[in-house]
Design a protein around this motif. Structure first.
Motif, PDB file in Angstrom:
ATOM      1  N   TRP A 181       3.678  37.642 -55.278  1.00 10.85           N
ATOM      2  CA  TRP A 181       4.392  38.909 -55.489  1.00 10.85           C
ATOM      3  C   TRP A 181       3.461  40.117 -55.357  1.00 10.85           C
ATOM      4  O   TRP A 181       3.909  41.219 -55.063  1.00 10.85           O
ATOM      5  N   ILE A 280      12.625  43.570 -54.561  1.00  7.00           N
ATOM      6  CA  ILE A 280      12.500  43.365 -56.012  1.00  7.00           C
ATOM      7  C   ILE A 280      12.174  41.902 -56.294  1.00  7.00           C
ATOM      8  O   ILE A 280      12.856  40.996 -55.813  1.00  7.00           O
ATOM      9  N   HIS A 281      11.109  41.712 -57.063  1.00  8.31           N
ATOM     10  CA  HIS A 281      10.726  40.380 -57.534  1.00  8.31           C
ATOM     11  C   HIS A 281      10.785  40.343 -59.060  1.00  8.31           C
ATOM     12  O   HIS A 281      10.841  41.381 -59.722  1.00  8.31           O
ATOM     13  N   HIS A 282      10.753  39.134 -59.597  1.00  7.19           N
ATOM     14  CA  HIS A 282      10.627  38.897 -61.040  1.00  7.19           C
ATOM     15  C   HIS A 282      11.844  39.407 -61.817  1.00  7.19           C
ATOM     16  O   HIS A 282      11.723  39.926 -62.922  1.00  7.19           O
ATOM     17  N   LYS A 283      13.054  39.202 -61.254  1.00 11.10           N
ATOM     18  CA  LYS A 283      14.272  39.533 -62.008  1.00 11.10           C
ATOM     19  C   LYS A 283      14.529  38.502 -63.100  1.00 11.10           C
ATOM     20  O   LYS A 283      15.096  38.812 -64.140  1.00 11.10           O
ATOM     21  N   THR A 284      14.150  37.267 -62.805  1.00  2.00           N
ATOM     22  CA  THR A 284      14.239  36.191 -63.799  1.00  2.00           C
ATOM     23  C   THR A 284      12.922  35.440 -63.805  1.00  2.00           C
ATOM     24  O   THR A 284      12.140  35.525 -62.846  1.00  2.00           O
ATOM     25  N   GLU A 285      12.664  34.723 -64.868  1.00  2.26           N
ATOM     26  CA  GLU A 285      11.459  33.918 -64.936  1.00  2.26           C
ATOM     27  C   GLU A 285      11.758  32.591 -65.608  1.00  2.26           C
ATOM     28  O   GLU A 285      12.665  32.486 -66.449  1.00  2.26           O
ATOM     29  N   LYS A 296      16.491  36.172 -68.069  1.00  2.01           N
ATOM     30  CA  LYS A 296      16.514  37.449 -67.367  1.00  2.01           C
ATOM     31  C   LYS A 296      15.363  38.322 -67.847  1.00  2.01           C
ATOM     32  O   LYS A 296      15.049  38.354 -69.033  1.00  2.01           O
ATOM     33  N   LYS A 299      14.562  45.283 -66.784  1.00  5.80           N
ATOM     34  CA  LYS A 299      14.400  46.033 -65.541  1.00  5.80           C
ATOM     35  C   LYS A 299      13.036  46.715 -65.468  1.00  5.80           C
ATOM     36  O   LYS A 299      12.460  46.876 -64.384  1.00  5.80           O
ATOM     37  N   ASP A 301      10.289  45.529 -66.266  1.00  2.39           N
ATOM     38  CA  ASP A 301       9.261  44.564 -65.887  1.00  2.39           C
ATOM     39  C   ASP A 301       9.457  44.002 -64.484  1.00  2.39           C
ATOM     40  O   ASP A 301       8.716  43.101 -64.077  1.00  2.39           O
ATOM     41  N   TRP A 302      10.449  44.503 -63.751  1.00  3.70           N
ATOM     42  CA  TRP A 302      10.627  44.058 -62.369  1.00  3.70           C
ATOM     43  C   TRP A 302       9.435  44.504 -61.519  1.00  3.70           C
ATOM     44  O   TRP A 302       8.808  45.549 -61.781  1.00  3.70           O
ATOM     45  N   ILE A 304       8.753  46.001 -58.029  1.00  3.45           N
ATOM     46  CA  ILE A 304       9.554  46.672 -56.999  1.00  3.45           C
ATOM     47  C   ILE A 304       8.628  47.269 -55.948  1.00  3.45           C
ATOM     48  O   ILE A 304       7.662  47.977 -56.277  1.00  3.45           O
TER      49      ILE A 304
END
Length: 569
Positions: A181, A280-285, A296, A299, A301-302, A304
């Motif tokens: 990422w 956008i990365h890291h929407k969920t982990e 989830k 936002k 911590d996304w 972008i």
């Protein structure tokens, strides 16, 4: 002559037993066996379909080579982690085990069954022994039918190693994703959203013009003030392809139609920031180390990357659309708050319990004004049968009337239960033969006395044998006869005691219920907790007749059936 007949009879019995034992040995019972295989993506995709086929082949070969096992079904979970047991084929296998379809489970190794140390141990040490399920892990050489395997320390150690391995892999995969990422031009490891496909070098999203035009129409209508439901209806009416037709490889339109336009489909488009050109990365982990499989991410911590690819929607239009959505959400919440106040003032006391006595369908609940212009509302139940004409259709029944009548019937039910409790107490204390309890106790006492008498006769035989009143053959024959008679009486006594115990348990359950309800005997006001506890269904007939189905009615019926069975013996 008589002695010879008894001797021949004993010989025939012995021969029959030998033949039966030989048949049992020749026709050894086979266990119905399920083969289980699992393939996950925890190791970064190193496992392939070949390894899955290898698992299945290894397990099938093991079952075929063991004559005490017969393959009944194969259960395969492809793409499911072993860190939990939320897997469709595993659940199907356990349902088959509960129903008796399979009696044995065979896996390649313990890690294929599960990687959760505690849950795997619970299945091996508690669940399978209680269900009498045989469990075999082939390459780990584990078989729970062998005592030394069950008591071995190797199994819990292997389960712990499998659990730690899964967490270590999760940590490495997460770190790998985070590293990728950080590189804006790195190959994408995600599927593009509806309206895009991947570029040839797989580093960018490229608009698909046909789908992009639909996305622009959605935002245009949204900015014009249309609701998402209205937009979905328009798209459906025009016949434009939905996102469900575009799922698959990198967003291209593939496969057959599997869905249609709806509110959620439009909303997913309306709030997707990637249509402005942002990546956008890291929407969920997912992190097994932290103890969760999917969560989830806020936002803030996304990750972008602005202007990463060609936009479909102008950023200004997207932000305007978000403002409209937020305003609609605010209005919706205000309406919900108002409805919440109304629901609090006029609650649905019998939610899911009221049915039409004519068509037997569930009745609708409605809050309404008595007449136009009035501010005060009341609530009603009514039948809206859309099939054949129901005599009860659209006829309103006031909630207040229903509350009064239901409580009357509940009090009547409690009063009858208390009367039955008194009658039951008298029956349990009575020595009258008409009482099922007394009858069962007398029968048990009689059988116990006959058992003692038979044992006494058997003991006297030896004295007769030593005094040569009986020869050896007569002594042996009479001894076996008394042993057989005693065993038969003991079996009858056991059945009688089990029935008596069951009768006493049913009586105890009813007494506990009646004692619990007795405190509500003089209750006159409506009691919501009592309704929820006792009432299963309410049927309203066309002539204001009311039929209540009580949840605990089976307690007395089962007791009555048990008493009748004992009294008739």
């Amino acid at each position: 002559m008589a002695r010879k007949s008894r001797k021949n009879l004993n010989k025939q019995q012995a021969e029959g037993i030998e033949i039966l034992e030989e048949k049992i040995k020749q026709n050894k019972v086979q266990l119905r066996t399920g083969a289980y295989a699992r393939l996950s993506l925890e190791n970064g995709g190193n496992e392939t379909d070949d390894s899955l086929r290898t698992q299945i082949a290894l397990v099938h070969n093991y079952i075929n080579q063991n004559p005490d096992l017969v393959l009944t079904d194969t259960y395969v979970d492809n793409g499911y982690t072993g860190t939990n047991f939320d897997r469709p084929e595993f659940e199907r296998m356990m349902q088959d085990a509960c129903s008796g379809k399979i009696q044995c489970i065979v896996v390649k190794d313990l890690s294929r069954f599960g990687r959760d140390y505690l849950e795997t141990g619970h299945y091996l040490e508690t669940i399978f022994p209680r269900m009498n399920i045989r469990f075999i892990a082939v390459t780990d050489d584990f078989d729970n039918s062998r005592k030394e395997d069950v008591e071995s320390l190797a199994v819990p150690i292997k389960n712990m190693v499998n659990s730690l391995y899964a967490k270590d892999i999760s940590k490495k995969v997460t770190a790998s994703f985070e590293a990728r990422w950080q590189k804006e031009d790195a190959p994408l490891i995600v599927h593009p959203p509806y309206g895009y496909h991947l570029s040839e070098d797989k580093t960018k999203f490229v608009p698909d013009e046909e789908a992009a035009s639909i996305i622009r129409v959605v935002f245009h209508w949204l900015l014009d003030g249309l609701s998402m439901k209205e937009i979905a209806n328009r798209l459906k009416l025009i016949g434009l392809p939905s996102p469900a037709e575009w799922h698959g490889n990198y967003g291209r339109r593939v496969g057959k139609f599997v869905g249609d336009w709806n509110y959620q489909a439009v909303r997913r488009i309306a709030i997707n920031q990637e249509y402005t050109g942002d990546m956008i990365h890291h929407k969920t982990e997912t992190s097994l180390i932290k103890g969760y499989t999917s969560k989830k991410v806020d936002k803030e911590d996304w990750i972008i990357y602005k202007d990463h690819h060609e936009p479909i929607i102008l950023r200004e239009d997207f932000e305007s659309a978000q403002s409209i959505i937020q305003e609609n959400v605010r209005i919706h919440h205000e309406g919900c708050a108002k409805n919440a106040e109304e629901r609090e003032m006029l609650p649905n006391y019998f939610q899911g319990k009221v049915f039409c006595g004519c068509c037997r369908k569930k009745m609708n609940f409605l809050r309404r004004h008595h007449s136009p212009g009035e501010t005060e509302k009341h609530s009603i139940y009514f039948c809206r049968d859309k099939g054949e004409a129901c005599p009860n259709t659209l006829r309103p029944y006031q909630t207040k009337w229903l509350m009064i009548v239901v409580m009357d019937q509940i009090r009547s039910f409690i009063r009858v239960s208390c009367d039955r409790k008194k009658l039951l107490k008298d029956m349990m204390a009575s020595d009258n033969s008409a009482s099922a309890f007394a009858n069962a106790k007398k029968k048990a006492a009689s059988l116990a006395a006959r058992i003692a008498e038979t044992e006494e006769r058997k003991e006297k035989l030896y004295i007769d044998y030593t005094e040569e009143i009986l020869d050896k053959e007569e002594y042996q024959f009479m001894k076996e006869h008394y042993i057989s008679e005693k065993q038969e009486l003991e079996a009858k006594l056991q059945i009688t005691m089990e029935k008596l115990h069951r009768l006493e348990k049913k009586a105890e359950a009813f007494m506990n219920l009646a004692n619990h309800l007795e405190k509500y005997l003089d209750c006159r006001e409506f009691n919501q907790e009592l309704v929820n506890e006792l009432v299963d269904r309410i049927y309203i007939g066309k002539d204001n007749t009311l039929e209540l189905r009580f949840k605990c009615a089976d307690v007395y019926r089962e007791l009555a059936e048990c008493m009748e069975e004992m009294a008739n013996e």
